[in-house]
Write a protein that holds these residues in place. Structure first.
Motif, PDB file in Angstrom:
ATOM      1  N   MET A   1       0.839  -1.198   0.000  1.00 46.41           N
ATOM      2  CA  MET A   1       0.000   0.000   0.000  1.00 46.41           C
ATOM      3  C   MET A   1       0.876   1.251   0.000  1.00 46.41           C
ATOM      4  O   MET A   1       1.891   1.309   0.675  1.00 46.41           O
ATOM      5  CB  MET A   1      -0.907   0.007   1.224  1.00 46.41           C
ATOM      6  N   THR A   2       0.464   2.219  -0.771  1.00 45.39           N
ATOM      7  CA  THR A   2       1.223   3.462  -0.909  1.00 45.39           C
ATOM      8  C   THR A   2       0.959   4.390   0.265  1.00 45.39           C
ATOM      9  O   THR A   2      -0.191   4.622   0.643  1.00 45.39           O
ATOM     10  CB  THR A   2       0.849   4.163  -2.219  1.00 45.39           C
ATOM     11  N   ARG A   3       2.022   4.929   0.854  1.00 47.40           N
ATOM     12  CA  ARG A   3       1.912   5.924   1.909  1.00 47.40           C
ATOM     13  C   ARG A   3       2.045   7.303   1.283  1.00 47.40           C
ATOM     14  O   ARG A   3       3.082   7.645   0.705  1.00 47.40           O
ATOM     15  CB  ARG A   3       2.978   5.719   2.982  1.00 47.40           C
ATOM     16  N   LEU A   4       0.976   8.084   1.393  1.00 43.30           N
ATOM     17  CA  LEU A   4       0.923   9.414   0.790  1.00 43.30           C
ATOM     18  C   LEU A   4       1.170  10.487   1.830  1.00 43.30           C
ATOM     19  O   LEU A   4       0.822  10.338   3.006  1.00 43.30           O
ATOM     20  CB  LEU A   4      -0.451   9.669   0.179  1.00 43.30           C
ATOM     21  N   ALA A   5       1.730  11.611   1.376  1.00 37.97           N
ATOM     22  CA  ALA A   5       1.750  12.852   2.155  1.00 37.97           C
ATOM     23  C   ALA A   5       1.187  13.937   1.254  1.00 37.97           C
ATOM     24  O   ALA A   5       1.534  14.006   0.061  1.00 37.97           O
ATOM     25  CB  ALA A   5       3.164  13.202   2.617  1.00 37.97           C
ATOM     26  N   LEU A   6       0.324  14.783   1.816  1.00 35.45           N
ATOM     27  CA  LEU A   6      -0.367  15.790   1.016  1.00 35.45           C
ATOM     28  C   LEU A   6      -0.197  17.172   1.610  1.00 35.45           C
ATOM     29  O   LEU A   6      -0.337  17.352   2.824  1.00 35.45           O
ATOM     30  CB  LEU A   6      -1.879  15.503   0.964  1.00 35.45           C
ATOM     31  N   THR A   7       0.076  18.147   0.769  1.00 36.20           N
ATOM     32  CA  THR A   7      -0.179  19.533   1.125  1.00 36.20           C
ATOM     33  C   THR A   7      -1.548  19.877   0.542  1.00 36.20           C
ATOM     34  O   THR A   7      -2.000  19.245  -0.415  1.00 36.20           O
ATOM     35  CB  THR A   7       0.879  20.488   0.558  1.00 36.20           C
ATOM     36  N   GLY A   8      -2.219  20.854   1.106  1.00 37.13           N
ATOM     37  CA  GLY A   8      -3.538  21.215   0.595  1.00 37.13           C
ATOM     38  C   GLY A   8      -4.565  20.117   0.771  1.00 37.13           C
ATOM     39  O   GLY A   8      -5.526  20.023   0.006  1.00 37.13           O
ATOM     40  N   ALA A   9      -4.406  19.300   1.810  1.00 39.66           N
ATOM     41  CA  ALA A   9      -5.270  18.135   1.994  1.00 39.66           C
ATOM     42  C   ALA A   9      -6.714  18.499   2.284  1.00 39.66           C
ATOM     43  O   ALA A   9      -7.615  17.693   2.050  1.00 39.66           O
ATOM     44  CB  ALA A   9      -4.723  17.253   3.121  1.00 39.66           C
ATOM     45  N   ASN A  10      -6.956  19.684   2.807  1.00 34.85           N
ATOM     46  CA  ASN A  10      -8.315  20.072   3.167  1.00 34.85           C
ATOM     47  C   ASN A  10      -9.026  20.874   2.085  1.00 34.85           C
ATOM     48  O   ASN A  10     -10.156  21.317   2.292  1.00 34.85           O
ATOM     49  CB  ASN A  10      -8.299  20.865   4.476  1.00 34.85           C
ATOM     50  N   GLY A  11      -8.378  21.058   0.954  1.00 35.96           N
ATOM     51  CA  GLY A  11      -9.015  21.745  -0.158  1.00 35.96           C
ATOM     52  C   GLY A  11      -9.895  20.807  -0.965  1.00 35.96           C
ATOM     53  O   GLY A  11     -10.043  19.621  -0.647  1.00 35.96           O
TER      54      GLY A  11
END
Length: 375
Positions: A1-11
């Motif tokens: 499974m891919t582990r993601l990191a996000l900026t702007g996650a709440n947009g």
């Protein structure tokens, strides 16, 4: 499974990315907030060892200087964190725009942001996205589709200041491209686009709105029709539910028009549910479902994926109403009566066990439900 990191996650796009990751069964993405981006050490700690970083944070609207400065500064902040990362992410993806470098403050700042990130990561995946649409977009900010839907849901008419051609892509398809989603679901990482004029978009959405106000389902003959209608529906929920259904009575009894569909596939099924028992505990990415209680008393509960608030409707067989399940909302129906509950369900597609578009999750908790919990 891919582990993601996000900026702007709440947009807008960030929410669709998180919903899709949950539907695939990946771990909850690591969120890199704007306050995190102030400190490169915090950014480095957040993204350390993840498989993929997706940079979504940006500024779409505002004063020209605010737009230009915001997009460049956010990219520079992520770049500083990437340089300090002990275990760099395998892949860094930038949600860029087809407007990059077009001479506007927004377009030029997106091009500069891409160059800034590429200086830190020469292998940057620079995805240039067209106009996006989808459920729960922010009107007057995330694009013309969200604005038109908001106006129509409020009973107002869209105003056309200019007519031009657009290529529209649904946010889930863009999310699939950005995160490298596996094939086989209702999403399409190839991002199939709908080429349409602004005028025609307004006309089509107005037609959906007029049909849906009567409790009817418009013609849904292709994937963009389904997704545009789902986008419009997201602006009508929950305020315009339950939906009153046409009822006819004479000496013989009563007749209720539960579903009028103007075109496309569909399936009708009924179920009985014992007292105190529930069905559902899942959500759909694209499938439309309508619930109509024919006999008994029920509570229909819904929660938008990623949110905590639960919305409940009490309905019974003595009422001629329907509740349509909005896409990307977890839902269930509970028998709150003392007798068996008889419910009619309508879906806009014939069930395909290979692509069920049914993701198990409990309404009362963000923790995914156990296997088999979906009705």
């Amino acid at each position: 499974m891919t582990r993601l990191a996000l900026t702007g996650a709440n947009g807008f796009l960030g929410w669709h990315v998180r919903v899709l990751a949950r539907a695939i069964g990946w771990p909850e993405p690591v969120v890199v907030s704007r306050s995190d981006l102030v400190d490169p050490a915090v950014v480095a700690a957040r993204i350390d060892g993840v498989d993929r970083v997706v940079h979504l944070a940006g500024v779409n609207r505002g004063e020209p200087a605010e737009v230009a400065g915001g997009n460049v500064q956010l990219a520079a902040a992520l770049a500083r964190g990437l340089r300090r990362c002990a275990t760099p992410p395998q892949t860094v993806v930038f949600a860029n725009s087809v407007q990059a470098g077009n001479g506007t403050p927004y377009g030029d700042s997106k091009a500069t942001a891409a160059a800034t990130l590429a200086a830190a990561r020469p292998d940057l995946v620079d995805e240039r996205l067209p106009n996006l649409y989808g459920e729960h977009g922010r009107p007057f900010y995330n694009g013309v589709t969200a604005t038109f839907c908001r106006l129509l849901a409020d009973g107002r008419e869209p105003e056309l200041h200019e007519d031009r051609e657009l290529t529209l892509v649904h946010a889930t398809d863009a999310a699939a491209r950005l995160i490298g989603a596996p094939v086989g679901g209702t999403w399409d990482a190839a991002m199939p686009g709908l080429r349409i004029s602004v005028r025609e978009l307004a006309r089509r959405l107005a037609g959906y709105a007029a049909t849906y106000r009567r409790g009817e389902i418009p013609a849904l003959t292709d994937r963009h029709a389904v997704r545009l209608f789902n986008t419009y529906r997201s602006f009508t929920f929950p305020d315009q539910h339950p939906i009153l259904l046409p009822q006819h009575a004479d000496v013989r009894g009563e007749l209720v028009e539960t579903t009028k569909s103007h075109g496309g596939a569909g399936q009708v099924f009924c179920s009985t549910t014992r007292p105190g028992v529930s069905r559902g505990e899942h959500f759909h990415l694209a499938k439309i479902e309508r619930f109509v209680v024919l006999r008994g008393r029920a509570e229909i509960s819904l929660r938008r994926v990623g949110r905590d608030e639960v919305i409940r409707f009490r309905v019974g067989g003595d009422e001629s109403v329907a509740v349509d399940m909005p896409t990307m909302w977890v839902h269930k129906i509970l028998n709150v009566g003392s007798d068996d509950l008889l419910t009619l369900f309508w879906a806009n597609e014939i069930f395909d066990p290979d692509r069920p578009d049914t993701v198990a999750e409990r309404v009362e908790s963000a923790v995914p439900a156990a296997a088999g919990a979906a009705a």
